[in-house]
Design a protein around this motif. Sequence first.
Motif, short mmCIF file in Angstrom:
data_model
loop_
_atom_site.label_atom_id
_atom_site.label_comp_id
_atom_site.label_asym_id
_atom_site.label_seq_id
_atom_site.Cartn_x
_atom_site.Cartn_y
_atom_site.Cartn_z
N VAL A 1 25.78 21.90 -22.76
CA VAL A 1 27.15 22.29 -22.43
C VAL A 1 27.24 22.75 -20.99
O VAL A 1 28.14 22.35 -20.24
CB VAL A 1 27.66 23.37 -23.40
N SER B 1 21.34 23.54 -37.23
CA SER B 1 22.20 22.36 -37.43
C SER B 1 21.53 21.18 -38.13
O SER B 1 22.22 20.26 -38.57
CB SER B 1 22.73 21.87 -36.08
N ILE C 1 29.10 19.98 -33.98
CA ILE C 1 29.53 20.90 -32.93
C ILE C 1 28.49 22.00 -32.73
O ILE C 1 28.14 22.38 -31.60
CB ILE C 1 30.91 21.50 -33.26
N SER C 2 27.94 22.51 -33.84
CA SER C 2 26.89 23.52 -33.74
C SER C 2 25.67 22.96 -33.01
O SER C 2 25.07 23.64 -32.16
CB SER C 2 26.46 23.98 -35.14
N ASP D 1 20.37 23.00 -21.01
CA ASP D 1 21.57 23.41 -21.73
C ASP D 1 22.61 22.31 -21.57
O ASP D 1 23.11 22.08 -20.48
CB ASP D 1 22.09 24.74 -21.16
N VAL E 1 25.52 20.55 -30.74
CA VAL E 1 25.79 20.46 -29.30
C VAL E 1 25.70 21.85 -28.66
O VAL E 1 25.10 22.02 -27.60
CB VAL E 1 27.17 19.82 -29.06
N HIS E 2 26.27 22.84 -29.33
CA HIS E 2 26.25 24.21 -28.80
C HIS E 2 24.82 24.75 -28.70
O HIS E 2 24.50 25.53 -27.79
CB HIS E 2 27.07 25.12 -29.71
N LEU E 3 23.95 24.31 -29.62
CA LEU E 3 22.58 24.84 -29.68
C LEU E 3 21.59 24.04 -28.84
O LEU E 3 20.39 24.34 -28.86
CB LEU E 3 22.11 24.88 -31.14
N ASN F 1 20.28 24.26 -26.11
CA ASN F 1 19.91 25.19 -25.04
C ASN F 1 18.42 25.42 -25.21
O ASN F 1 17.99 26.37 -25.86
CB ASN F 1 20.71 26.49 -25.17
#
Length: 419
Positions: A376, A224, A262-263, A374, A265-267, A269
């Motif tokens: 999320v 990202s 968005i990517s 993580d 936030v998803h990543l 982790n």
Amino acid sequence: MTRIAGLMAAALFLCLPSFPVAAAEMPAAANTLFEAKTVSERNTALSALEAAAPNDPASAYAAGAGEFFTALEILASGLHRHGFESPQSFMLPLMRLPVPGNPNPEPLTYEEFRAILVAFRDRLEKSAATLASVPAGADIGMAVDLTRTGIDLNEDGNIAPDESIAAIMASLSRGGVDASDAAPSLAFRFDRADGYWLQGYAEFLMAQADFWLAHDFKAMFDGSFHMLFPRAKLPLQDALVPPDGGMSGSIFASEWRFADFISLVHLVNWPVIEPERRQAARRHLLEMIRLSRQDWKAIRAETDNDHEWLPGPQQKGVNPLTGLEVGEEQVQAWLTALTMAEDLLEGRVLLPHFRIAGKGINMKRFFDEPKPFDLVLSITGPAIAPYLESGKILTSEDFDQIQREFGGAGFLTFALWFN
């Protein structure tokens, strides 16, 4: 719950013995440091102040401030070198510096980005240590015009008016004073209390840097960060960055940047690779809280009223940069907020989670017993399950009572200024 989260964000957003010291005049090198037009001139003055610091409180004070500003310059220069475009988002606080565009950026790797963060964090540590060496009773009085003091944002070796501290702060504060429209001078007399304030901000920024560095965020970087460095030859640049390189501005200003956010936030982790840094982040935040108390103790003991950066209730006046005035109600509410944040960081009070009743998050264990972070799954619950405990839980009413004392400007506006 979002307000409580805001409180924690604000919390996340060396008490020496007090003895009388003769009034400290502003060293000549400090005048040069705060008004230099070139990096070379500034660095020469800073070196002279650092050499004099062990025997001169005023030189130590000025050197600590210079080291803080050059820490910001280290970060800004590293970002500029690789063609950084600020997302202008509060969600990425270390990535909001108003770095100018770079038409010929150098490629950037994950390891190089970590190295930039390490250099930034280490210079902040040096600044905090230098400021901590200034005796508590030192009579410091340094007149500084924030429109004449700045850092080199574009690596050209010069410190231009649009690179002044006033201009940078105006850019960072949405709705704040525009430096281009401000008075020709934004002069303040920085005293010993303001040294605690700056030292506290160094601790705050170190906490952020150490939290990042505690983890392996390479997957997020590779997947990202072309959103932030669209021409730095990151892995997905050719596939996902528009041919024209995109456009600068807010994350929400273009569809491709929003998709990459968005990517990102998803990543988030992140495996833990340096657990001691995550533990250190909590210590930095606790030190910031202690310094803020020391700051307000010193402010409330002042009897003058001379171009105050952070005035006490007894020093009536509006800060020309923030447009805010401080009353006793705000000071008391801030001290209460500090206690609340300290209780959270020490695990004496638990942070609530919107979907879990009867238990709260032990933030001390979150830092001191680090597990993969993580984002999320922390929001939805599974990732914070290991830190859930029964006990006293912070409530919305606790924060609402503090919030009311800050009136229309709001708690977060004052918090960013008060530190």
